[in-house]
Design an enzyme around this catalytic site. Structure first.
Site, short mmCIF file in Angstrom:
data_model
loop_
_atom_site.label_atom_id
_atom_site.label_comp_id
_atom_site.label_asym_id
_atom_site.label_seq_id
_atom_site.Cartn_x
_atom_site.Cartn_y
_atom_site.Cartn_z
N ASP A 1 -18.48 35.22 2.74
CA ASP A 1 -17.06 34.96 2.54
C ASP A 1 -16.79 33.54 2.06
OD1 ASP A 1 -16.60 37.53 3.32
OD2 ASP A 1 -15.41 37.04 5.10
N LYS B 1 -21.64 45.87 14.50
CA LYS B 1 -21.42 45.54 15.92
C LYS B 1 -20.56 44.29 15.98
CE LYS B 1 -22.00 45.32 20.42
NZ LYS B 1 -21.19 44.13 20.66
N SER C 1 -24.51 42.22 14.86
CA SER C 1 -23.90 41.23 15.74
C SER C 1 -23.98 39.82 15.15
CB SER C 1 -24.56 41.31 17.12
OG SER C 1 -23.78 40.64 18.08
#
Length: 413
Positions: free
Chosen positions: A321, A335, A310
């Site tokens: 990224d 999740k 999460s």
């Protein structure tokens, strides 16, 4: 609509809570029980991520239920639960008043129990471990992420809701609970745990120095609570003063918490860039951006494993990224759904899936997880060995920092 944030000790899924004060009562001819059911129906109708409601006529379901007798509150709760089960989404669920209060207690930063973060597998419906809380009875007993919990004190978990299972594991300090666990080897085993006070202190930081090597600031983050961003910021500032020239951020077995906490911690490391995208049921993209300046430009490695879920995945994905950090360890939990909690008028509440999130490169994390740049299996170690020479993943991060390749990445960014 009043908005407030919360942390959930059952599922450290990143969540935002909305009050349902906007609800207006239906026709006065309705009984109190019918009003509560209608309120729950309306909340899901307006907020749930799937506007097909699992390919069913949501209005017809309401009309059918309201033609039935709802003689008492338990009958009303049963009707609401049946309605939510039709969505086939284990994360969307009813929280009865005592369960709702337990969630609020968890935000205080301390609770008593065995220290397990749990979830229902969306495909199998099995109760599984997201991660044990560091230093808790469950952690010390060797319970691992992805372990299945088959029984709690002899009661099959297949017969319990997520919140009922969590409630059975909580209890007074010094009392015992027996869990029947099935790990990756497929062999069930019973483990007796003594409940203890679970301190939710989210940050541990230390400067790791060795002669002739780069001073590394080690920060272990165990949950995304409301105070976590401040504590991480304080840790970075203190380590900078102590001479840290590189960092290891340990998100292993961190099952998540507040969405906003994950975003704010990402901003501590990023000068600019998207932190995370959210996608609602209309397919509309929202985004959270880093607005700089970062507290440090020093090289960074993030440790992740199967228990990183999460908000941990939001943070790890944002740093990966944006090219700010390299990830070392194992693929994360996967999740990627966002739940909101809505108050019902009788003190109960609904947890409702309202959106999903994507990494800055639009990677859908749900059920897929994040793959680290360097996969290093986690060997069985004790809690006291985490972040030491006995910790193979940590040592891999240290060696990688020493290789200068991360330094080059940090400079280029």
């Amino acid at each position: 609509m009043h908005k407030r944030a919360f942390w959930v000790g059952v599922l450290l899924i990143c969540q935002i809570i909305f009050s349902s004060a906007w609800w207006t009562a239906p026709a006065s001819a309705f009984t109190e029980e019918q009003k509560i059911f209608s309120q729950a129906w309306r909340i899901v109708s307006q907020a749930y991520i799937d506007d097909t409601f699992n390919d069913q006529n949501w209005w017809a379901l309401r009309e059918k239920t309201l033609k039935q007798r709802l003689d008492n509150r338990e009958a009303t709760y049963a009707a609401i639960q049946k309605m939510l089960e039709s969505l086939d989404d284990p994360f969307t669920r009813l929280l009865k008043p005592n369960q709702y209060r337990s969630l609020q207690v968890n935000t205080s930063g301390e609770l008593s129990g065995v220290g397990l973060q749990i979830a229902l597998d969306a495909e199998t419906g099995e109760l599984e471990v997201i991660a044990p809380i560091a230093g808790s009875p469950a952690d010390q007993a060797g319970i691992s992420p992805r372990d299945r919990i088959l029984e709690i004190d002899g009661v099959l978990t297949s017969e319990l809701t997520l919140d009922e299972a969590a409630s059975r594991m909580r209890g007074p300090i010094g009392t015992t609970v027996t869990l029947r666990i099935q790990g990756d080897d497929g062999k069930p085993k019973s483990i007796e745990l003594v409940r203890d006070r679970i301190a939710l202190n989210p940050v541990y930081a230390v400067l790791d120095t060795h002669p002739g090597s780069t001073p590394v600031g080690y920060i272990r983050l165990t949950q995304f609570s409301a105070n976590a961003p401040t504590e991480v910021a304080d840790a970075i500032n203190q380590l900078e003063e102590q001479g840290a020239d590189a960092y290891v951020l340990d998100l292993r077995n961190n099952p998540g918490g507040l969405l906003q906490a994950g975003i704010e911690i990402a901003r501590l490391w990023l000068d600019k860039g998207t932190v995370v995208y959210t996608v609602n049921r209309q397919g509309m993209l929202g985004s959270f951006e880093a607005n700089g300046p970062a507290l440090t430009e020093d090289p960074l490695v993030v440790l992740v494993n199967q228990g990183s879920a999460s908000a941990s995945e939001i943070l790890a994905g944002a740093l990966q990224d944006n090219g700010r950090a390299k990830l070392v360890g194992e693929k994360t939990f996967g999740k990627g759904l966002i739940q909101s909690l809505f108050d019902l008028s009788d003190g109960s509440g609904l947890a409702v899936t309202v959106a999903k999130y994507e990494t800055p490169n639009h990677h859908d994390i749900h059920k897929l997880g994040i793959t680290p740049d360097f996969q290093v299996p986690l060997e069985q170690i004790t809690f006291n060995q985490v972040g030491t020479t006995a910790d193979g993943q940590y040592q891999a991060a240290i060696e990688f920092l020493a290789s200068n390749s991360v330094v080059a990445d940090a400079v280029s960014n």
